[in-house]
Design a protein around this motif. Sequence first.
Motif, PDB file in Angstrom:
ATOM      1  N   ASN A  18       0.793  -1.072  -0.201  1.00 17.18           N
ATOM      2  CA  ASN A  18       0.103   0.022  -0.082  1.00 17.18           C
ATOM      3  C   ASN A  18       1.039   1.614   0.323  1.00 17.18           C
ATOM      4  N   HIS A  20       1.514   6.698   1.582  1.00 21.20           N
ATOM      5  CA  HIS A  20       0.116   7.895   1.450  1.00 21.20           C
ATOM      6  C   HIS A  20      -0.406   8.589   2.732  1.00 21.20           C
ATOM      7  N   HIS A  79      -3.359  10.890   5.175  1.00 19.47           N
ATOM      8  CA  HIS A  79      -5.422  10.709   4.980  1.00 19.47           C
ATOM      9  C   HIS A  79      -4.914  11.744   6.189  1.00 19.47           C
ATOM     10  N   VAL A 105       2.766  10.441   6.358  1.00 17.08           N
ATOM     11  CA  VAL A 105       3.354   9.571   5.243  1.00 17.08           C
ATOM     12  C   VAL A 105       2.968   8.966   5.484  1.00 17.08           C
ATOM     13  N   PHE A 128       3.022   3.792   5.384  1.00 15.60           N
ATOM     14  CA  PHE A 128       2.386   2.437   3.825  1.00 15.60           C
ATOM     15  C   PHE A 128       2.532   1.405   4.594  1.00 15.60           C
ATOM     16  N   THR A 183      -7.642  10.047   1.084  1.00 17.54           N
ATOM     17  CA  THR A 183      -6.561   9.282   1.088  1.00 17.54           C
ATOM     18  C   THR A 183      -5.167  10.151  -0.078  1.00 17.54           C
ATOM     19  N   VAL A 184      -4.204  10.504   0.799  1.00 14.87           N
ATOM     20  CA  VAL A 184      -3.317  11.232  -1.039  1.00 14.87           C
ATOM     21  C   VAL A 184      -2.687  10.099  -1.104  1.00 14.87           C
ATOM     22  N   SER A 185      -2.094   9.417  -2.083  1.00 20.20           N
ATOM     23  CA  SER A 185      -1.311   8.132  -2.191  1.00 20.20           C
ATOM     24  C   SER A 185      -0.283   9.341  -3.399  1.00 20.20           C
ATOM     25  N   ILE A 186       1.200   9.356  -2.483  1.00 21.32           N
ATOM     26  CA  ILE A 186       2.183  10.274  -2.853  1.00 21.32           C
ATOM     27  C   ILE A 186       2.183  10.115  -4.437  1.00 21.32           C
ATOM     28  N   THR A 191      -0.275  10.547  -6.948  1.00 20.40           N
ATOM     29  CA  THR A 191      -0.692  12.159  -6.481  1.00 20.40           C
ATOM     30  C   THR A 191       1.176  13.414  -7.971  1.00 20.40           C
TER      31      THR A 191
END
Length: 196
Positions: free
Chosen positions: A85, A88, A90, A133, A135, A157-160, A163
């Motif tokens: 995963n 990211h 939240h 951040v 994982f 959720t902001v996936s690094i 994004t």
Amino acid sequence: MAYLLVCSLFLAVGVFAADPELVSDYAADPTATNASFFTFTAFHGDVTAAPGTFMVRKASLVEFPGLTGLGVSMAQLFFQPSSVNPPHIHPRASELLYVLEGSLAVGLVDTTNKLFVQKLGTGDAFVFPKGLVHFQFNEGQYAAKAISAFGSSNAGTVSIPATIFGSGIDDQVLSKAFKVGIDTIQTLKAAFAVKS
């Protein structure tokens, strides 16, 4: 007097940063509501992710309107061996992850850029503070399952990686920011390009 004004401003900002407060028991008309409003059934059955992949099933405000104003949500996480995963955040909630089956390596990075990594087994839990951040990685040879609880009905959720490399940020900006050539940036962007 100025101190009280500053404290009041901080309190007001805190109120707007949380889920909206309910002024009733729940966010529905009691005369038109039955037990189904409070029930979520989309977690039934196991999910088999493709080899090397990670999958998630969410019970957040979008999937479960009964959560409106309650400040909670959850997700089921399924990890095949060697799946991740990705890093990211939240932005609206802390996350409490509980390993149901298998093992996971988890990590978070705080605002001083300190990395915290832990190996979790079945029955272990780990908390990821809001906005940091983090994982999860299944480095084992067997599938793993976990459940996450969030302190918001819409944690976000902001996936690094997605994004940064999938949002259309200019190649030159990313090349300078990561101190690599534009060809490397274009290779990374191609991996996150939205397929139509």
